[in-house]
Design a protein around this motif. Sequence first.
Motif, PDB file in Angstrom:
ATOM      1  N   VAL A  52       0.867  -1.181   0.000  1.00  0.00           N
ATOM      2  CA  VAL A  52       0.000   0.000   0.000  1.00  0.00           C
ATOM      3  C   VAL A  52       0.905   1.233   0.000  1.00  0.00           C
ATOM      4  O   VAL A  52       1.615   1.486   0.976  1.00  0.00           O
ATOM      5  CB  VAL A  52      -0.918   0.030   1.238  1.00  0.00           C
ATOM      6  CG1 VAL A  52      -1.880   1.207   1.138  1.00  0.00           C
ATOM      7  CG2 VAL A  52      -1.670  -1.291   1.389  1.00  0.00           C
ATOM      8  N   VAL A  53       0.889   1.962  -1.102  1.00  0.00           N
ATOM      9  CA  VAL A  53       1.714   3.166  -1.199  1.00  0.00           C
ATOM     10  C   VAL A  53       0.908   4.331  -0.617  1.00  0.00           C
ATOM     11  O   VAL A  53      -0.240   4.567  -1.006  1.00  0.00           O
ATOM     12  CB  VAL A  53       2.088   3.450  -2.667  1.00  0.00           C
ATOM     13  CG1 VAL A  53       2.912   4.728  -2.769  1.00  0.00           C
ATOM     14  CG2 VAL A  53       2.849   2.262  -3.248  1.00  0.00           C
ATOM     15  N   ILE A  54       1.526   5.048   0.320  1.00  0.00           N
ATOM     16  CA  ILE A  54       0.852   6.166   0.977  1.00  0.00           C
ATOM     17  C   ILE A  54       1.175   7.433   0.168  1.00  0.00           C
ATOM     18  O   ILE A  54       2.273   7.995   0.274  1.00  0.00           O
ATOM     19  CB  ILE A  54       1.312   6.297   2.445  1.00  0.00           C
ATOM     20  CG1 ILE A  54       1.188   4.939   3.172  1.00  0.00           C
ATOM     21  CG2 ILE A  54       0.504   7.394   3.146  1.00  0.00           C
ATOM     22  CD1 ILE A  54      -0.199   4.348   3.219  1.00  0.00           C
ATOM     23  N   ALA A  55       0.196   7.863  -0.627  1.00  0.00           N
ATOM     24  CA  ALA A  55       0.450   8.857  -1.677  1.00  0.00           C
ATOM     25  C   ALA A  55       1.090  10.140  -1.156  1.00  0.00           C
ATOM     26  O   ALA A  55       2.115  10.594  -1.678  1.00  0.00           O
ATOM     27  CB  ALA A  55      -0.857   9.174  -2.402  1.00  0.00           C
TER      28      ALA A  55
ATOM     29  N   MET B  94       0.253   4.220 -11.838  1.00  0.00           N
ATOM     30  CA  MET B  94       0.735   2.910 -12.325  1.00  0.00           C
ATOM     31  C   MET B  94       0.544   1.813 -11.283  1.00  0.00           C
ATOM     32  O   MET B  94       0.254   0.674 -11.633  1.00  0.00           O
ATOM     33  CB  MET B  94       2.221   2.997 -12.685  1.00  0.00           C
ATOM     34  CG  MET B  94       2.493   3.606 -14.022  1.00  0.00           C
ATOM     35  SD  MET B  94       4.258   3.409 -14.376  1.00  0.00           S
ATOM     36  CE  MET B  94       4.739   5.097 -14.308  1.00  0.00           C
ATOM     37  N   VAL B  95       0.729   2.148 -10.020  1.00  0.00           N
ATOM     38  CA  VAL B  95       0.590   1.142  -8.958  1.00  0.00           C
ATOM     39  C   VAL B  95      -0.825   0.582  -8.935  1.00  0.00           C
ATOM     40  O   VAL B  95      -1.044  -0.630  -8.855  1.00  0.00           O
ATOM     41  CB  VAL B  95       0.957   1.743  -7.581  1.00  0.00           C
ATOM     42  CG1 VAL B  95       0.556   0.795  -6.449  1.00  0.00           C
ATOM     43  CG2 VAL B  95       2.448   2.053  -7.508  1.00  0.00           C
ATOM     44  N   LYS B  96      -1.807   1.482  -9.028  1.00  0.00           N
ATOM     45  CA  LYS B  96      -3.205   1.069  -8.804  1.00  0.00           C
ATOM     46  C   LYS B  96      -3.961   0.739 -10.076  1.00  0.00           C
ATOM     47  O   LYS B  96      -5.111   0.275 -10.007  1.00  0.00           O
ATOM     48  CB  LYS B  96      -3.936   2.162  -8.017  1.00  0.00           C
ATOM     49  CG  LYS B  96      -4.115   3.455  -8.774  1.00  0.00           C
ATOM     50  CD  LYS B  96      -4.700   4.543  -7.882  1.00  0.00           C
ATOM     51  CE  LYS B  96      -4.829   5.847  -8.655  1.00  0.00           C
ATOM     52  NZ  LYS B  96      -5.215   6.983  -7.839  1.00  0.00           N
ATOM     53  N   ALA B  97      -3.351   0.957 -11.246  1.00  0.00           N
ATOM     54  CA  ALA B  97      -4.037   0.652 -12.509  1.00  0.00           C
ATOM     55  C   ALA B  97      -4.191  -0.860 -12.687  1.00  0.00           C
ATOM     56  O   ALA B  97      -3.568  -1.647 -11.964  1.00  0.00           O
ATOM     57  CB  ALA B  97      -3.244   1.234 -13.680  1.00  0.00           C
TER      58      ALA B  97
ATOM     59  N   PHE C 151       0.494  -3.346  -9.259  1.00  0.00           N
ATOM     60  CA  PHE C 151       1.619  -3.415  -8.306  1.00  0.00           C
ATOM     61  C   PHE C 151       1.159  -3.334  -6.854  1.00  0.00           C
ATOM     62  O   PHE C 151       1.964  -3.566  -5.944  1.00  0.00           O
ATOM     63  CB  PHE C 151       2.627  -2.287  -8.562  1.00  0.00           C
ATOM     64  CG  PHE C 151       3.306  -2.359  -9.901  1.00  0.00           C
ATOM     65  CD1 PHE C 151       4.009  -3.487 -10.289  1.00  0.00           C
ATOM     66  CD2 PHE C 151       3.249  -1.287 -10.784  1.00  0.00           C
ATOM     67  CE1 PHE C 151       4.641  -3.556 -11.525  1.00  0.00           C
ATOM     68  CE2 PHE C 151       3.886  -1.343 -12.020  1.00  0.00           C
ATOM     69  CZ  PHE C 151       4.579  -2.471 -12.393  1.00  0.00           C
ATOM     70  N   GLY C 152      -0.087  -2.914  -6.621  1.00  0.00           N
ATOM     71  CA  GLY C 152      -0.545  -2.810  -5.243  1.00  0.00           C
ATOM     72  C   GLY C 152      -1.699  -1.849  -5.099  1.00  0.00           C
ATOM     73  O   GLY C 152      -2.546  -1.734  -5.989  1.00  0.00           O
ATOM     74  N   TRP C 153      -1.709  -1.153  -3.960  1.00  0.00           N
ATOM     75  CA  TRP C 153      -2.794  -0.248  -3.608  1.00  0.00           C
ATOM     76  C   TRP C 153      -2.204   1.143  -3.361  1.00  0.00           C
ATOM     77  O   TRP C 153      -1.025   1.266  -3.026  1.00  0.00           O
ATOM     78  CB  TRP C 153      -3.478  -0.714  -2.329  1.00  0.00           C
ATOM     79  CG  TRP C 153      -4.322  -1.935  -2.479  1.00  0.00           C
ATOM     80  CD1 TRP C 153      -5.694  -1.984  -2.538  1.00  0.00           C
ATOM     81  CD2 TRP C 153      -3.887  -3.304  -2.549  1.00  0.00           C
ATOM     82  NE1 TRP C 153      -6.121  -3.291  -2.655  1.00  0.00           N
ATOM     83  CE2 TRP C 153      -5.036  -4.120  -2.674  1.00  0.00           C
ATOM     84  CE3 TRP C 153      -2.632  -3.942  -2.541  1.00  0.00           C
ATOM     85  CZ2 TRP C 153      -4.975  -5.509  -2.770  1.00  0.00           C
ATOM     86  CZ3 TRP C 153      -2.568  -5.322  -2.650  1.00  0.00           C
ATOM     87  CH2 TRP C 153      -3.725  -6.094  -2.762  1.00  0.00           C
ATOM     88  N   VAL C 154      -3.049   2.174  -3.469  1.00  0.00           N
ATOM     89  CA  VAL C 154      -2.637   3.538  -3.132  1.00  0.00           C
ATOM     90  C   VAL C 154      -3.619   4.070  -2.108  1.00  0.00           C
ATOM     91  O   VAL C 154      -4.844   3.965  -2.281  1.00  0.00           O
ATOM     92  CB  VAL C 154      -2.609   4.449  -4.378  1.00  0.00           C
ATOM     93  CG1 VAL C 154      -2.276   5.885  -3.982  1.00  0.00           C
ATOM     94  CG2 VAL C 154      -1.587   3.931  -5.390  1.00  0.00           C
ATOM     95  N   SER C 155      -3.079   4.615  -1.007  1.00  0.00           N
ATOM     96  CA  SER C 155      -3.917   5.176   0.040  1.00  0.00           C
ATOM     97  C   SER C 155      -3.329   6.529   0.446  1.00  0.00           C
ATOM     98  O   SER C 155      -2.491   7.088  -0.256  1.00  0.00           O
ATOM     99  CB  SER C 155      -3.996   4.202   1.212  1.00  0.00           C
ATOM    100  OG  SER C 155      -4.932   4.653   2.174  1.00  0.00           O
ATOM    101  N   THR C 156      -3.793   7.057   1.564  1.00  0.00           N
ATOM    102  CA  THR C 156      -3.300   8.349   2.067  1.00  0.00           C
ATOM    103  C   THR C 156      -2.857   8.188   3.520  1.00  0.00           C
ATOM    104  O   THR C 156      -3.240   7.220   4.202  1.00  0.00           O
ATOM    105  CB  THR C 156      -4.418   9.410   2.029  1.00  0.00           C
ATOM    106  OG1 THR C 156      -5.455   8.986   2.924  1.00  0.00           O
ATOM    107  CG2 THR C 156      -4.983   9.585   0.621  1.00  0.00           C
TER     108      THR C 156
END
Length: 221
Positions: free
Chosen positions: A179-182, A199-202, A207-212
């Motif tokens: 989970v990449v923390i944007a 690109m990560v969340k497409a 590649f994974g997830w995007v969060s905050t």
Amino acid sequence: MTVLIDAEPAPLRLDPATTALVIIDMQRDFLEPGGFGESLGNDVSRLARAVLPCRAVLDAARDAGLLVIHTREGHAPDLSDAPPAKLERGEPSARIGAPGPMGRILIRGEPGHDIVPALAPRPGEPVIDKPGKGAFYATDLGAILEARGVQALLVCGVTTEVCVHTTVREANDRGYRCVVIADACASYFPEFHEAGLAMVKAQGGIFGWVSTSAAAVAALR
Ligand code: TIU
């Protein structure tokens, strides 16, 4: 007990006992004037925005008992772990190993190689020194994660499209949910930051997830 973190492309359920926070290369060499980032011609002030969100996630992760891992990009003083192809880039007077205002650029043990004070590692938190962009290449990170039974990573740090992305790609191929923390990541190039996250969340989270940081803190609280 598991927690649900709001993320894209979909919310993700995580077990804090098997989740680690990995903070990538929040070093003075990348964030402050006179270091490696600036030697490559970059505006280092663009990275400062990631520090407070990183700190918020770090505080929440420590409170929740997550394994916290810090990484640093850098090389041995004799440059024996630096490939010539990496050494020959940038202005000759400001290449890896050259003297700068924060000591020799990107060299272990020099002031510029340190993690910024706001995110200083605590005793007991592994600090991974890495010669490459990815945190798995030529390091003990994989062994440490395996020994602790880690299955998912919250990833913060700099820069989004370089060391964060390389590490997430390495981790994704090794089976970790990332989970990449944007807002806790940043780039010298805002458009690369945005593209890197996209690109990560497409493709369903290729590649994974995007969060905050706010969502991560809320999930861990
Ligand atoms: N140049 C750049 O954007 N990044 C790096 O060289 N290293 C990291 O991202 N840590």
